[in-house]
Enzyme design. Structure first.
Site, short mmCIF file in Angstrom:
data_model
loop_
_atom_site.label_atom_id
_atom_site.label_comp_id
_atom_site.label_asym_id
_atom_site.label_seq_id
_atom_site.Cartn_x
_atom_site.Cartn_y
_atom_site.Cartn_z
N ALA A 212 -9.07 0.25 4.56
CA ALA A 212 -9.98 -0.03 3.70
C ALA A 212 -11.22 0.78 3.91
O ALA A 212 -11.42 1.43 4.99
CB ALA A 212 -9.98 -1.38 3.43
N ASN A 213 -12.32 0.22 3.14
CA ASN A 213 -13.87 0.62 3.41
C ASN A 213 -14.62 -0.63 2.74
O ASN A 213 -14.20 -1.52 2.63
CB ASN A 213 -13.90 1.77 2.36
CG ASN A 213 -13.82 1.55 1.04
OD1 ASN A 213 -14.61 0.45 0.21
ND2 ASN A 213 -12.75 2.21 0.32
N ARG A 214 -15.77 -0.45 3.20
CA ARG A 214 -16.81 -1.55 2.94
C ARG A 214 -17.36 -1.78 1.63
O ARG A 214 -18.23 -2.66 1.58
CB ARG A 214 -18.16 -1.12 4.02
CG ARG A 214 -17.89 -1.12 5.42
CD ARG A 214 -19.17 -1.00 6.25
NE ARG A 214 -18.85 -0.54 7.59
CZ ARG A 214 -18.60 -1.48 8.67
NH1 ARG A 214 -18.17 -2.88 8.07
NH2 ARG A 214 -18.29 -1.14 9.78
N SER A 215 -16.83 -1.19 0.76
CA SER A 215 -17.32 -1.51 -0.51
C SER A 215 -17.18 -2.97 -0.88
O SER A 215 -15.95 -3.69 -0.72
CB SER A 215 -16.40 -0.77 -1.77
OG SER A 215 -16.76 -1.08 -3.12
N ALA A 278 -14.73 2.43 -4.73
CA ALA A 278 -14.82 3.22 -3.66
C ALA A 278 -13.20 3.48 -3.30
O ALA A 278 -12.54 2.52 -2.50
CB ALA A 278 -15.50 2.61 -2.33
#
Ligand code: C5P
Length: 412
Positions: A212-215, A278
């Site tokens: 995943a990512n930090r969005s 994102a």
């Protein structure tokens, strides 16, 4: 005559208060206004009016029991929550409002209210002391923040020979408030369809792990809310976020980039598509159906496969392309130069670029933070906006897009 309810399906939830007797008249008034009415009753409501009376007036079976096999077989509570155009809760008792505000689903009525994504209108009805109690005030504020519409209550004589605020609105007032839910919107995007993607995507490695990512989804959600306030019919395709669904927006929840792409295709056509999500560029090439065990000596390799580029795909549509396609660019260096190149590569009309580096100077960082400083990059050049709240960026962006859209249509 107001035709806003003609052909609409209203799910009427009747709560357990003395005002329930007025809800029988409400069924008739809603039908007179052209709506089809299906009724769900709480156990308390059944103490005041009978399911049979509601069925006779609505022309449909009345539903009341979550755990009734016959009811669930006839139509499950999830379908009840979906197969309508709006939900009206009348009377909305203090108890029912408290359960709604807290997401409690301990009977059919509250399970339907928690499962639905339809517009909800409540007509509160209770004794004035309960209406003015701080707990009810809090619950009302929560419900309003969740996008629930409220009609009344009125002031006047109450059942217990008391008087004050808490009296349920009259059936015709409730009908008018329900009609207002469907009145054509006002604002610069009235009558327009807007699609927004938001949040990260989760790309599964196995049933318990994902990439995943930090969005946070804050910017995308704020844009969807601002577009709805500007009168647009908005579909928000959201990855997993810790945010409430914005009021007045149809939200489709997805996990992966491929699910997001499919949901975007379903949501088209639209006039403006804003890709603020994102999206993970890559996903694990192989998703293990079982949890990968840590028993081997070496960590397992993580081979990646490329995800579909949703923005580029929609930008390249030959038929049915949205008039305005907007991409986002999160860059850590050479922000404007990279955004220019990205706009050409993706084929979109506009790129909203932001600097997500630690050195950007935006308080709290852009990713997951509350503020943003953006540059709008289009074929004509660059417009840089000062740092502001993400809500303010959203408001200004929506206004700018509405102006562009009408400018184009005016032949400009
Ligand atoms: O290529 P990059 O990820 O930097 O592009 C960002 C823009 O492209 C964003 O608007 C994002 O929503 C969109 N995008 C997409 N599908 C992808 C990757 C990015 O729609 N697979």
């Amino acid at each position: 005559m107001d035709t806003a309810l003609r052909g609409r399906r209203v799910l009427l939830v009747i709560g357990g208060g003395i005002a329930a007797y007025k809800s029988l008249d409400l069924i008739r008034r809603l039908r007179d206004a052209g709506a089809a009415v299906r009724v769900v009753m709480t156990a308390g409501a059944r103490e005041f009016v009978t399911p049979l009376a509601a069925a006779a007036l609505s022309g449909e079976k009345t539903y009341s029991d979550l755990f009734d096999g016959e009811d669930e077989a006839a139509i499950g509570h999830i379908r009840l929550a979906r197969d309508a155009d709006c939900v009206v809760v009348a009377p909305a008792t203090a108890n029912l409002m408290a359960r709604m505000a807290n997401g409690i689903a301990d009977d059919l009525a509250t399970a339907v209210l928690l499962a639905t994504r339809l517009p909800i209108l409540i007509a509160p009805a209770m004794n004035p002391a309960m209406w003015t109690h701080p707990a009810t005030r809090r619950n009302l504020a929560t419900l309003r923040a969740d996008g629930v519409h409220v009609v009344g209550p009125g002031v006047g004589a109450m059942a217990e020979s008391e008087s004050g605020a808490g009296r349920m609105s009259e059936p015709l007032e409730i009908v008018a408030a329900a009609q207002a839910l469907f009145a054509p919107g006002e604002g610069p995007l009235a009558g327009r369809r807007v699609l927004v993607t938001s949040g990260p995507t989760h790309e599964p490695i196995d049933p318990v792990r994902y990439v995943a990512n930090r969005s946070s989804g804050r910017q995308g959600h704020a844009i969807a809310a601002a577009a709805a306030r500007a009168g647009a019919a908005v579909t928000l395709v959201s990855g997993p976020v810790n945010l409430p669904d914005p009021p007045g927006v149809a939200v489709v929840h997805v996990e992966t980039a491929r699910e997001m792409e499919a949901a975007v295709r379903v949501a088209l056509p639209c006039e403006i598509a804003i890709f603020a999500a994102a999206v993970a560029d890559w996903r694990p090439a192989r998703e293990s159906g079982r949890k990968i065990k840590k028993d081997g000596a070496a960590p397992p390799p993580l081979a990646l496969a490329e995800n579909p580029d949703i923005l580029a795909g929609v930008s390249a549509m030959e038929t049915g392309r949205p008039a305005l396609v907007v991409g986002f660019a999160a860059e850590t260096n050479d922000v404007i130069e990279n955004a220019r190149a990205k706009r050409l590569r993706k084929g979109c009309d506009l790129i909203v670029a932001n600097d997500v580096s630690q050195e950007s100077g935006v308080a709290g960082g852009v990713m997951g933070g509350a503020r943003n400083a953006v540059h709008l990059v289009d074929e004509a050049g660059v417009e840089s906006w000062p740092e502001m709240d993400k809500e303010a960026v959203a408001e200004r962006l929506v206004a700018a897009l509405a102006a562009r859209l009408s400018g184009r249509e005016g032949g400009a």
